[in-house]
Design an enzyme around this catalytic site. Structure first.
Site, mmCIF file in Angstrom:
data_model
loop_
_atom_site.group_PDB
_atom_site.id
_atom_site.type_symbol
_atom_site.label_atom_id
_atom_site.label_comp_id
_atom_site.label_asym_id
_atom_site.label_seq_id
_atom_site.Cartn_x
_atom_site.Cartn_y
_atom_site.Cartn_z
ATOM 1 N N LYS A 120 35.079 51.760 37.554
ATOM 2 C CA LYS A 120 35.363 52.701 38.650
ATOM 3 C C LYS A 120 34.611 54.008 38.467
ATOM 4 C CE LYS A 120 39.208 50.620 40.764
ATOM 5 N NZ LYS A 120 40.452 50.649 41.475
ATOM 6 N N LYS A 169 34.291 39.144 40.697
ATOM 7 C CA LYS A 169 35.556 38.809 41.372
ATOM 8 C C LYS A 169 35.556 39.305 42.828
ATOM 9 C CE LYS A 169 38.657 42.653 40.794
ATOM 10 N NZ LYS A 169 40.009 43.091 40.820
ATOM 11 N N LYS A 214 38.515 44.011 47.176
ATOM 12 C CA LYS A 214 38.638 44.627 48.499
ATOM 13 C C LYS A 214 37.678 45.790 48.673
ATOM 14 C CE LYS A 214 43.335 45.936 47.290
ATOM 15 N NZ LYS A 214 43.339 47.032 46.334
#
Ligand code: ATP
Ligand code: LTN
Length: 334
Positions: free
Chosen positions: A115, A197, A200
């Site tokens: 992140k 993966k 969203k």
């Protein structure tokens, strides 16, 4: 453990549109586990602000996520479905646990590294201490079991470490939680890059199936899914794209990979993709219909939000009072 009932805690962020990965890796297991435990399912809006959010959008998404929890099959009269930000105990315990967490431990968290790389203009302290807030979520309710996707295992491990460290100093304050990772759908991969993966926050909308996608979109996205040039439907590491399709198919139809491989023996990728799309559509359609109904029932949802926040707060405060006393905060005079 609360009394002699085992406790389950899990949460999901209200950021971005939920994907099939979120459903198969998390929500679906939650529903299956609901009967056995005293359950807390939180919309973790406090975690969401670790990346910059549009306020109106966050409020809307948080409420939508609550609808989705219910539409997916969680019973809000039994399971405690609530907004994390409505229970101030999460923030209070997170602060305390911050003082029992080493920077060296947080430095190892791969989600932080990912992140931070993605949001290099806003690497804030909240993003860094995110796992501590997550530990607080879980420990606040004395959770025995925490169903999560495989990507959250590292956060579960640090939660256990923090709890054990605390208990070693102050006695048995926290229940040590066990992770629960479901078999099918534990790691749904991106349709455009099966090494990554499904997420969203992926910028490529074709990489993910969103829970709000209509049947045509679902069919189209599976048609475009990246496979390989082998031309054989087999369940093996060398064919991650095909294996991902089979995993999704199995999770949606409750079949085993062996059964699925047998079913598609001698068929082409086109047939497989069409069948996977159909299985996904039939899983998502009833959920989408129920969301539409819930959106119309504001009074019912408002009641759920109010009552469940009170219920969560009751249990959270029990743990918090104990923790505060143990660490030496002066007792409140009431
Ligand atoms: P983001 O892209 O914003 O990081 P995300 O899609 O990874 O979000 P989270 O909110 O981090 O989703 O995860 C919610 C739950 O869904 C977690 O329990 C997580 O393990 C699970 N989950 C997320 N993506 C997948 C996936 N591709 N396969 C299986 N489970 C998943
Ligand atoms: N970090 C998790 C969401 C989350 C969570 C939790 C999951 C926050 N608190 C407590 C289980 C238990 C995520 O990003 N998926």
């Amino acid at each position: 453990m609360i009394g002699d009932t085992k406790v389950l805690f899990s949460g999901m962020q209200a950021t971005g549109n939920l994907t099939l990965g979120n459903y198969l890796g998390a929500l679906k297991n939650w529903v299956n586990l609901s009967e056995e435990y005293l359950c807390f399912y939180s919309v973790v809006d406090m975690h969401s602000i670790t990346v910059r959010q549009d306020p109106a959008e966050l409020r809307k998404r948080a409420r939508n996520l609550l609808h989705l929890y219910i539409a997916a099959g969680l019973d809000p009269e039994k399971a405690c479905i609530y907004f994390q930000s409505h229970v101030s105990g999460h923030a209070e315990l997170a602060w305390i646990l911050n003082c029992f967490t080493y920077m060296g431990e947080l430095n190892r968290m791969t989600q932080f590294k990912d992140k931070a790389a993605k949001h290099s203009d806003n690497i804030n302290a909240g993003l860094y201490t995110y796992p501590v807030l997550m530990a607080a979520d879980i420990l606040l309710y004395q959770a025995d079991v925490v169903p999560v996707g495989a990507d959250q295992m590292q956060h579960l491990e640090i939660t256990r470490d923090i709890a054990q460290r605390f208990n070693k100093i102050y006695g048995d304050v926290f229940t040590i939680p066990e992770p629960f990772v479901g078999k099918a759908g534990a790691r749904v991969m991106s349709l455009q890059n099966p090494e990554k993966k499904m997420s969203k926050s992926d910028e490529n909308p074709n990489a993910s199936i969103y829970l709000t996608d209509d049947p045509d979109t679902i069919v189209r996205k599976f048609k475009r899914a990246v496979t390989d040039s082998e031309g054989v439907i087999a369940y093996r590491d060398e064919q991650p794209g095909v294996r991902n399709l089979l995993d999704i198919y199995c999770a949606c139809t409750d079949k085993t990979p062996e059964e699925a491989v047998k079913e598609f023996a001698g068929q082409g990728y086109g047939t497989l993709k069409a069948a996977v799309a159909e299985s996904v559509v039939s899983v998502l359609r009833p959920i989408q219909d129920r969301v539409k109904e819930l959106e119309k029932d504001k009074a019912y949802i408002d009641r759920i939000i109010k009552e469940n926040a009170e219920k969560a707060e009751y249990y959270a405060n029990k743990t918090l009072r104990k923790v505060k006393h143990k660490i030496g905060y002066p007792d409140r005079i009431r």
